[in-house]
Design an enzyme around this catalytic site. Sequence first.
Site, mmCIF file in Angstrom:
data_model
loop_
_atom_site.group_PDB
_atom_site.id
_atom_site.type_symbol
_atom_site.label_atom_id
_atom_site.label_comp_id
_atom_site.label_asym_id
_atom_site.label_seq_id
_atom_site.Cartn_x
_atom_site.Cartn_y
_atom_site.Cartn_z
ATOM 1 N N ASP A 92 -5.163 4.116 0.652
ATOM 2 C CA ASP A 92 -5.291 2.675 1.051
ATOM 3 C C ASP A 92 -4.554 2.323 2.485
ATOM 4 O O ASP A 92 -3.901 1.449 2.595
ATOM 5 C CB ASP A 92 -4.497 1.928 -0.195
ATOM 6 N N ASP A 107 -8.335 -0.113 -1.596
ATOM 7 C CA ASP A 107 -8.089 -1.089 -2.574
ATOM 8 C C ASP A 107 -9.203 -1.985 -2.317
ATOM 9 O O ASP A 107 -9.570 -2.399 -1.222
ATOM 10 C CB ASP A 107 -6.830 -1.772 -2.201
ATOM 11 N N LYS A 132 -11.136 1.415 -5.575
ATOM 12 C CA LYS A 132 -10.304 1.135 -6.835
ATOM 13 C C LYS A 132 -9.805 -0.352 -6.759
ATOM 14 O O LYS A 132 -9.814 -1.151 -5.797
ATOM 15 C CB LYS A 132 -9.478 2.083 -7.199
ATOM 16 N N CYS A 185 0.238 1.904 -5.065
ATOM 17 C CA CYS A 185 -1.005 2.555 -5.263
ATOM 18 C C CYS A 185 -0.520 4.185 -5.038
ATOM 19 O O CYS A 185 -1.139 5.002 -5.741
ATOM 20 C CB CYS A 185 -2.048 2.169 -4.282
#
Length: 179
Positions: A8, A46, A86, A127
Site C-alpha cells: 500500500d 488498498d 484488497k 495493513c
Amino acid sequence: MKALLIVDVQNDFCPGGALGAPGNDEVVPVINKIQDKFDVVVASKDWHPGNSVHFENWPVHCVANTKGAEFHPDLKTNKIDNIFLKGTGNKDDGYSAFEATSDNLTRYLKDKGVDELYVAGLTTDYCVKNTVLDAVKAFKTIVIEDGIRAVNANPGDGEKAINEMKQAGAKFIDSGKLN
Ligand code: VGL
Ligand code: ZN
C-alpha cells in the site's frame, strides 16, 4: 526464493493524502533501493469501492481508480510482477494483502517457489500488520524495519503492532543488512 511484498505505498497514505502521516513517504527510497535483491517483487493496493463500511472507521481513501489509490509517484514499479487489490468489498475492512480479490497471493508466491517473504510499506498498524499476521502462516516472514510507517491514530499503535508481529513469529531486519 525470496520475495518482496510492497504494501500500500499509495498517495492517500503519504503526506497530502487522506490518511497521510508526516514521513510516511520515507519508505519509498528504502523500498526502491532493495528491490533488485529479490527474485520476485509484488505489491498490494488498498482498493475500495466508493461506498464501504470501511469508511465508517476512516476518512474516504484509496477509492479504486482515483489519484489517492495510485502508487506514490517516486515508487519504482518496473520490477513489480503482480499487483494485488484488497479492501475491494464493501462489507469489511480487508486490511491484509492475503485478502486480495484480484488474485490469490499465497498461491501466486507458492507457484513461484517463494519460501521467504519480506514485507515493507504502509501502514505498520493496519495493513502491514494484518498482512504479516497472515504471511507467517505460510512463509518465513521478515519485515523491513526501516521500510514501514504507522498511522498512529492512537499514540503507540505502531510499536504495539511491531510487538504483535514479533509475537507471531515475524523477524525484523534493517534494509542495510540485506544480502
Ligand atoms: C490501511 C487504514 C485504512 C493500510 C488501509 O493500508 O494500512 N490503513 N485502510
Ligand atoms: Zn483502507
